[in-house]
Design a protein around this motif. Structure first.
Motif, PDB file in Angstrom:
ATOM      1  N   LEU A 136      37.009  71.340 -44.496  1.00  0.00           N
ATOM      2  CA  LEU A 136      37.470  71.016 -43.146  1.00  0.00           C
ATOM      3  C   LEU A 136      38.199  69.685 -43.190  1.00  0.00           C
ATOM      4  O   LEU A 136      37.624  68.669 -43.606  1.00  0.00           O
ATOM      5  CB  LEU A 136      36.286  70.929 -42.184  1.00  0.00           C
ATOM      6  N   THR A 137      39.464  69.685 -42.789  1.00  0.00           N
ATOM      7  CA  THR A 137      40.249  68.457 -42.881  1.00  0.00           C
ATOM      8  C   THR A 137      41.428  68.514 -41.926  1.00  0.00           C
ATOM      9  O   THR A 137      41.642  69.492 -41.216  1.00  0.00           O
ATOM     10  CB  THR A 137      40.719  68.236 -44.331  1.00  0.00           C
ATOM     11  N   SER A 138      42.204  67.426 -41.924  1.00  0.00           N
ATOM     12  CA  SER A 138      43.421  67.326 -41.125  1.00  0.00           C
ATOM     13  C   SER A 138      44.428  66.523 -41.925  1.00  0.00           C
ATOM     14  O   SER A 138      44.048  65.554 -42.594  1.00  0.00           O
ATOM     15  CB  SER A 138      43.115  66.629 -39.803  1.00  0.00           C
ATOM     16  N   PRO A 139      45.704  66.901 -41.880  1.00  0.00           N
ATOM     17  CA  PRO A 139      46.704  66.149 -42.639  1.00  0.00           C
ATOM     18  C   PRO A 139      47.029  64.834 -41.945  1.00  0.00           C
ATOM     19  O   PRO A 139      46.833  64.702 -40.726  1.00  0.00           O
ATOM     20  CB  PRO A 139      47.923  67.079 -42.627  1.00  0.00           C
ATOM     21  N   PRO A 140      47.544  63.853 -42.684  1.00  0.00           N
ATOM     22  CA  PRO A 140      48.013  62.626 -42.020  1.00  0.00           C
ATOM     23  C   PRO A 140      49.281  62.934 -41.234  1.00  0.00           C
ATOM     24  O   PRO A 140      50.042  63.831 -41.573  1.00  0.00           O
ATOM     25  CB  PRO A 140      48.298  61.683 -43.194  1.00  0.00           C
ATOM     26  N   THR A 206      42.708  71.213 -38.908  1.00  0.00           N
ATOM     27  CA  THR A 206      43.072  70.895 -37.528  1.00  0.00           C
ATOM     28  C   THR A 206      44.385  70.116 -37.557  1.00  0.00           C
ATOM     29  O   THR A 206      44.526  69.158 -38.314  1.00  0.00           O
ATOM     30  CB  THR A 206      41.989  70.060 -36.820  1.00  0.00           C
ATOM     31  N   VAL A 207      45.331  70.535 -36.727  1.00  0.00           N
ATOM     32  CA  VAL A 207      46.663  69.930 -36.762  1.00  0.00           C
ATOM     33  C   VAL A 207      47.369  70.194 -35.445  1.00  0.00           C
ATOM     34  O   VAL A 207      47.130  71.219 -34.795  1.00  0.00           O
ATOM     35  CB  VAL A 207      47.474  70.492 -37.958  1.00  0.00           C
ATOM     36  N   ARG A 208      48.225  69.275 -35.038  1.00  0.00           N
ATOM     37  CA  ARG A 208      48.956  69.424 -33.774  1.00  0.00           C
ATOM     38  C   ARG A 208      50.443  69.177 -34.010  1.00  0.00           C
ATOM     39  O   ARG A 208      50.824  68.512 -34.987  1.00  0.00           O
ATOM     40  CB  ARG A 208      48.421  68.450 -32.730  1.00  0.00           C
ATOM     41  N   PRO A 209      51.310  69.678 -33.145  1.00  0.00           N
ATOM     42  CA  PRO A 209      52.739  69.347 -33.238  1.00  0.00           C
ATOM     43  C   PRO A 209      52.935  67.846 -33.026  1.00  0.00           C
ATOM     44  O   PRO A 209      52.150  67.193 -32.336  1.00  0.00           O
ATOM     45  CB  PRO A 209      53.381  70.147 -32.108  1.00  0.00           C
ATOM     46  N   ILE A 210      53.976  67.297 -33.631  1.00  0.00           N
ATOM     47  CA  ILE A 210      54.274  65.879 -33.461  1.00  0.00           C
ATOM     48  C   ILE A 210      55.759  65.698 -33.185  1.00  0.00           C
ATOM     49  O   ILE A 210      56.562  66.603 -33.426  1.00  0.00           O
ATOM     50  CB  ILE A 210      53.882  65.054 -34.703  1.00  0.00           C
ATOM     51  N   ARG A 211      56.105  64.526 -32.676  1.00  0.00           N
ATOM     52  CA  ARG A 211      57.517  64.183 -32.493  1.00  0.00           C
ATOM     53  C   ARG A 211      57.909  63.114 -33.501  1.00  0.00           C
ATOM     54  O   ARG A 211      57.202  62.115 -33.663  1.00  0.00           O
ATOM     55  CB  ARG A 211      57.782  63.678 -31.067  1.00  0.00           C
ATOM     56  N   VAL A 212      58.998  63.339 -34.181  1.00  0.00           N
ATOM     57  CA  VAL A 212      59.547  62.374 -35.132  1.00  0.00           C
ATOM     58  C   VAL A 212      60.941  62.016 -34.659  1.00  0.00           C
ATOM     59  O   VAL A 212      61.830  62.872 -34.625  1.00  0.00           O
ATOM     60  CB  VAL A 212      59.597  62.956 -36.562  1.00  0.00           C
TER      61      VAL A 212
END
Length: 294
Positions: A136-140, A206-212
Motif C-alpha cells: 500500500l503506497t502513494s507516488p510522490p 492511492t493517487v489523485r490528478p494534479i495540475r502542473v
C-alpha cells in the motif's frame, strides 16, 4: 495468503467514506506531533480500510515509500505486521517513532523500517520475498506540495506564508525528477514490490490528478499504465473520499491552495473543481491472475 474471498471483495464499496474527519483529527494523539510536518501524508482512514479489506491479522503489509509511517501504524493497530522503506532519513526516523508510539498505545503488530532508495526494495527486503500480502503506497507528486499555510494580519497585507511544503532538498529524491522520470522510477518500485508478494498478494496505490503549470495531469491513468508495464493487472478502481459526507451533502476539506487554484482556473474559463477524492487503484500480479506464479 489464500485467494481473497467474495466477502472481502464485497466489503469494499466503490466509494469509501474515508474523509468523515479531517486529517489532523484522524492523526491527533495517534501520531507524534512532529510527523504532522510531512507534506504528503496518506489519510489514516484510507490506509485502515484497505488493510482491513485485503489482509488478515498476522499478515504482512509493505509500504515502499512510507513517509512518516501511516501505512505501518494503521497495520500494526489492526494486528498485522508491517515493513516500510523511506528515502529521507528524517522521515524514516519519524516512522520509527510513530511505530513506537502506536505500540505504546497497544498496537499488537510488529514493524520495521529501512532508509534507502525504494527502487532497490527487492535487495533491501530480500528476506520478505513471497511474504507480503499487501503493498500500500502513494507516488510522490513532485518536490513541492501545498504544505501548511499561515496567514498574516491584515495590517501586514494578509501575506500568506508557506511551510512544510517540500519533500526534500536532495536532488536524488525521486520527487525531484520530471514527471516521465518520476513515473519510470515508480514503475521500477512497483516491479520490485511485485516480486515480494504472496501468490495472491495485492498492490494498492492511492493517487489523485494534479495540475502542473496549470495543466491537469491524469496521474491515476498514468500510474495504471506504468503498473501494467511493470507486470501488474488492474483489478479494481475505487474512490476514497477526502471530503466528508453529512446528510447527503459533501463537506469540503480542500486546502487553501486547492481552492485558490480552482478559483483562478475558473476565472480563466477553465471548468476546474477542487479535489474531493483519491483514486484507489488495486492491482495483482498479472501472472497470478493467469493461474499462479511460474
Amino acid at each position: 495468503m489464500n485467494a481473497p474471498d467474495n466477502n472481502t471483495r464485497e466489503a469494499m464499496a466503490s466509494v469509501l467514506a474515508t474523509g468523515q474527519k479531517p486529517s489532523r483529527i484522524q492523526r491527533k494523539g495517534r501520531y507524534t506531533e512532529e510527523s504532522m510536518r510531512h507534506p504528503g501524508k496518506m489519510l489514516p482512514a484510507i490506509a485502515a480500510r484497505v488493510i482491513e479489506a485485503f489482509t488478515r491479522p498476522g499478515e504482512l503489509v509493505l509500504d515502499p515509500m512510507c513517509g512518516v509511517g501511516t501505512t505501518l501504524v494503521e497495520a500494526i493497530h489492526l494486528g498485522r505486521d508491517a515493513a516500510g522503506m523511506e528515502y529521507e532519513s528524517d522521515f524514516a526516523a519519524m516512522t520509527a517513532r510513530n511505530v513506537l508510539h502506536a505500540q505504546s498505545q497497544g498496537a499488537t503488530g510488529t514493524a520495521r523500517v529501512v532508509c534507502g532508495d525504494s527502487r532497490n526494495i527487492t535487495t533491501a527486503y530480500a528476506s520478505l520475498r513471497g511474504e507480503v500480502a499487501l503493498v500500500l503506497t502513494s507516488p510522490p507528486y513532485g518536490s513541492y506540495t501545498h504544505g501548511h499555510i499561515k496567514s498574516g494580519a491584515k495590517s501586514s497585507g494578509g501575506k500568506v506564508e508557506k511551510s512544510n511544503h517540500r519533500y526534500s532538498t536532495d536532488p536524488g529524491n525521486l520527487a525531484h525528477q520530471h514527471m516521465d522520470e518520476l513515473l519510470d522510477g515508480f514503475g521500477q518500485i512497483l516491479r520490485g514490490c511485485a516480486e515480494l508478494l504472496t501468490p495472491y498478494g495485492v498492490v494498492a496505490v492511492t493517487v489523485r490528478p494534479i495540475r502542473v503549470k496549470g495543466e491537469l495531469i491524469d496521474l491515476p491513468g498514468r500510474v495504471t499504465e506504468v503498473a501494467e508495464r511493470s507486470g501488474l493487472a488492474l483489478t479494481n478502481r475505487l474512490a476514497a473520499l477526502l471530503c466528508g459526507v453529512r446528510d447527503g451533502d459533501l463537506v469540503n476539506r480542500a486546502s487553501f491552495f486547492q481552492m485558490l487554484e480552482t478559483r483562478r482556473a475558473r476565472e480563466k474559463g477553465v471548468p476546474a473543481c477542487a479535489t474531493a477524492h483519491e483514486d484507489l487503484l488495486v492491482f495483482q500480479a498479472a501472472r497470478d491472475l493467469n493461474g499462479g506464479r511460474r
